[in-house]
Design a protein around this motif. Structure first.
Motif, PDB file in Angstrom:
ATOM      1  N   ALA A 134      48.220 -26.434  88.273  1.00  0.00           N
ATOM      2  CA  ALA A 134      48.460 -27.684  87.544  1.00  0.00           C
ATOM      3  C   ALA A 134      49.059 -27.407  86.174  1.00  0.00           C
ATOM      4  N   SER A 135      48.614 -26.331  85.531  1.00  0.00           N
ATOM      5  CA  SER A 135      49.071 -26.026  84.173  1.00  0.00           C
ATOM      6  C   SER A 135      50.475 -25.440  84.131  1.00  0.00           C
ATOM      7  N   ILE A 136      50.994 -25.040  85.288  1.00  0.00           N
ATOM      8  CA  ILE A 136      52.353 -24.502  85.315  1.00  0.00           C
ATOM      9  C   ILE A 136      53.362 -25.597  84.977  1.00  0.00           C
ATOM     10  N   PHE A 137      53.101 -26.808  85.456  1.00  0.00           N
ATOM     11  CA  PHE A 137      54.094 -27.860  85.228  1.00  0.00           C
ATOM     12  C   PHE A 137      53.570 -29.094  84.491  1.00  0.00           C
ATOM     13  N   MET A 138      52.270 -29.393  84.629  1.00  0.00           N
ATOM     14  CA  MET A 138      51.785 -30.656  84.070  1.00  0.00           C
ATOM     15  C   MET A 138      51.754 -30.714  82.536  1.00  0.00           C
ATOM     16  N   LEU A 193      42.715 -29.695  92.934  1.00  0.00           N
ATOM     17  CA  LEU A 193      44.063 -29.600  92.372  1.00  0.00           C
ATOM     18  C   LEU A 193      44.476 -30.928  91.746  1.00  0.00           C
ATOM     19  N   ILE A 194      44.180 -32.035  92.426  1.00  0.00           N
ATOM     20  CA  ILE A 194      44.494 -33.356  91.868  1.00  0.00           C
ATOM     21  C   ILE A 194      43.728 -33.568  90.562  1.00  0.00           C
ATOM     22  N   MET A 218      44.118 -30.804  83.003  1.00  0.00           N
ATOM     23  CA  MET A 218      44.680 -29.713  82.213  1.00  0.00           C
ATOM     24  C   MET A 218      45.636 -30.175  81.113  1.00  0.00           C
ATOM     25  N   PRO A 219      46.531 -31.129  81.380  1.00  0.00           N
ATOM     26  CA  PRO A 219      47.430 -31.538  80.291  1.00  0.00           C
ATOM     27  C   PRO A 219      46.722 -32.253  79.152  1.00  0.00           C
ATOM     28  N   THR A 220      45.511 -32.777  79.393  1.00  0.00           N
ATOM     29  CA  THR A 220      44.811 -33.472  78.309  1.00  0.00           C
ATOM     30  C   THR A 220      44.350 -32.516  77.221  1.00  0.00           C
ATOM     31  N   ILE A 221      44.255 -31.219  77.538  1.00  0.00           N
ATOM     32  CA  ILE A 221      43.870 -30.242  76.515  1.00  0.00           C
ATOM     33  C   ILE A 221      44.966 -30.155  75.454  1.00  0.00           C
TER      34      ILE A 221
END
Length: 417
Positions: free
Chosen positions: A50-54, A100-101, A107-110
């Protein structure tokens, strides 16, 4: 309500959500579900995938279309629903998809929370280097409180941990809409398609120093996932040994592991001094050697007479985590234009919790199953931790040689602007 208090509440809830399950999911996976280690490594890779693209994608959206605080609120509300569904899953493959969902929205909220904090503090004309670390401490406190709650309620191996996380996620999702508004930079019509898509941050790779910084961000991100994934289950598995079964460390492993987060609260306050005194390279190098100690001390520790080594390892973790993650985010802040600030933080997150997490989770799961697990399923924890320590040592030595950076005592002043 003061700005500092508002940001403190945000940071507390942001990491309370994660702390409610991140460290204890190993107990749920191995003890309750009794699924395999290889599959478990895949589950931990979800945050990396998720952190690769989100984070980078949401950074682009936050820079140009939807303000960061609103986007963070929407993601947390959706994440709360996904967390509530997670305990209903009884198949490891489906669990992977649902997790994953969840990670796609969490992850992007960090990085978004960092953007919200930096933006609000800058608008208030406050010194980020001095003001942000004490606020960020409450993220760690939130993580600790969640771990203690889950441990004391005896739900470390229970699906109830996900409901605790969901409640906090819903609360933060609603609260985010009350936070200070972040500016949106829609840009001019004459920009190139790369600029229009917000991909400006990837230009940072053209700078050799920044490219190396992001590469080592990935390698250190792998180390972080190793300790998150296996620390709790490492202590849980001593329950099969009569010598240790009734020890505090085995009965309440999450509480023992929370010493790591307590250590964070101390080391994070020391970041301004260390950055100004030693510079970004030496601070990051300290973090890397701290990872060597973190894993090595676990290797010689046990819940009995060796508990002191586990406790020291948890104390060292504060330096290992904070000196890279927080200093790294401040470094990115100093190297990026305000128009791509969220994108730059998203890129940093992508390398640490994206590619780094996938690397650490995927390789470690297979490695442990293939080389450090006996035919009857017993894991050789001392050598597992020594292998992780050796990896961290190689990374530290390579960084010391390849990352060229001369420390200027005035460089930290750049973080104020």
């Amino acid at each position: 309500m003061s700005l500092k208090l508002r940001l403190t509440i945000m940071n507390f809830l942001q990491f309370f959500i994660w702390g409610a399950w991140l460290i204890t999911i190993g107990g749920y996976w191995f003890k309750t579900k009794q699924w395999s280690g290889t599959e478990f490594g895949a589950i931990f890779s979800t945050m990396g995938i998720a952190s690769i693209f989100m984070p980078a994608l949401t950074g682009i959206i936050a820079d140009r279309y939807i303000s960061a605080e609103k986007l963070m609120g929407m993601f947390h509300i959706i994440g709360a629903g996904v967390l509530c569904y997670l305990p209903q899953v009884n198949d490891p493959s489906t669990f992977f998809v649902v997790m994953l969902i969840n990670m796609i929205f969490y992850m992007p909220t960090i990085s978004l929370s960092i953007t919200v904090a930096y933006s609000a503090l800058q608008k208030a004309n406050l010194d980020i280097v001095k003001v942000y670390p004490p606020i960020r401490v409450w993220s760690t406190i939130g993580f600790i409180v969640a771990m203690w709650m889950v441990s004391l309620l005896k739900i470390e191996t229970s699906p109830a941990q996900f409901y605790v996380a969901a409640a906090a996620s819903l609360g933060l999702g609603l609260y985010a809409f009350t936070l200070p508004k972040c500016d949106i930079n829609k840009g001019e019509n004459n920009k190139t398609w790369i600029e229009a898509l917000g991909l400006d941050a990837f230009k940072l790779f053209k700078q050799s120093k920044m490219a190396l910084f992001f590469i080592f961000s990935m390698l250190l991100g792998a180390a972080l996932q190793l300790t998150n994934a296996y620390g709790d289950i490492f202590l849980h598995e001593f329950d099969s040994n009569p010598l240790f079964a009734d020890s505090i460390a085995v009965q309440y492993p999450a509480i023992i592991m929370s010493i790591s987060q307590v250590s964070e609260t101390l080391f994070i306050l020391a970041i301004p001094f260390f950055l100004k005194r030693f510079g970004i390279k030496n601070v990051m190098l300290m973090s890397m050697f701290a990872w060597v100690l973190r894993f090595g001390l676990f290797g010689i520790g046990d819940p009995g007479s060796g508990l002191v080594w586990i406790i020291i390892s948890c104390i060292v973790y504060g330096m290992a985590f904070d000196f890279f993650n927080i200093s790294g985010s401040l470094y990115v802040e100093s190297q990026t234009d305000e128009k791509i600030r969220a994108s730059g933080q998203g890129l940093f997150m992508m390398m640490t919790n994206g590619f780094g997490a996938v690397l650490g989770s995927a390789v470690s799961g297979v490695m442990i199953d293939q080389f450090f697990t006996s035919a009857d399923g017993v894991r050789d924890w001392p050598n597992i931790w020594f292998a992780f320590a050796a990896y961290s040592l190689v990374v530290a030595l390579l960084f010391a040689v390849s990352f060229k950076h001369k420390h200027d005592p005035q460089e930290v002043e750049n973080f104020k602007h």
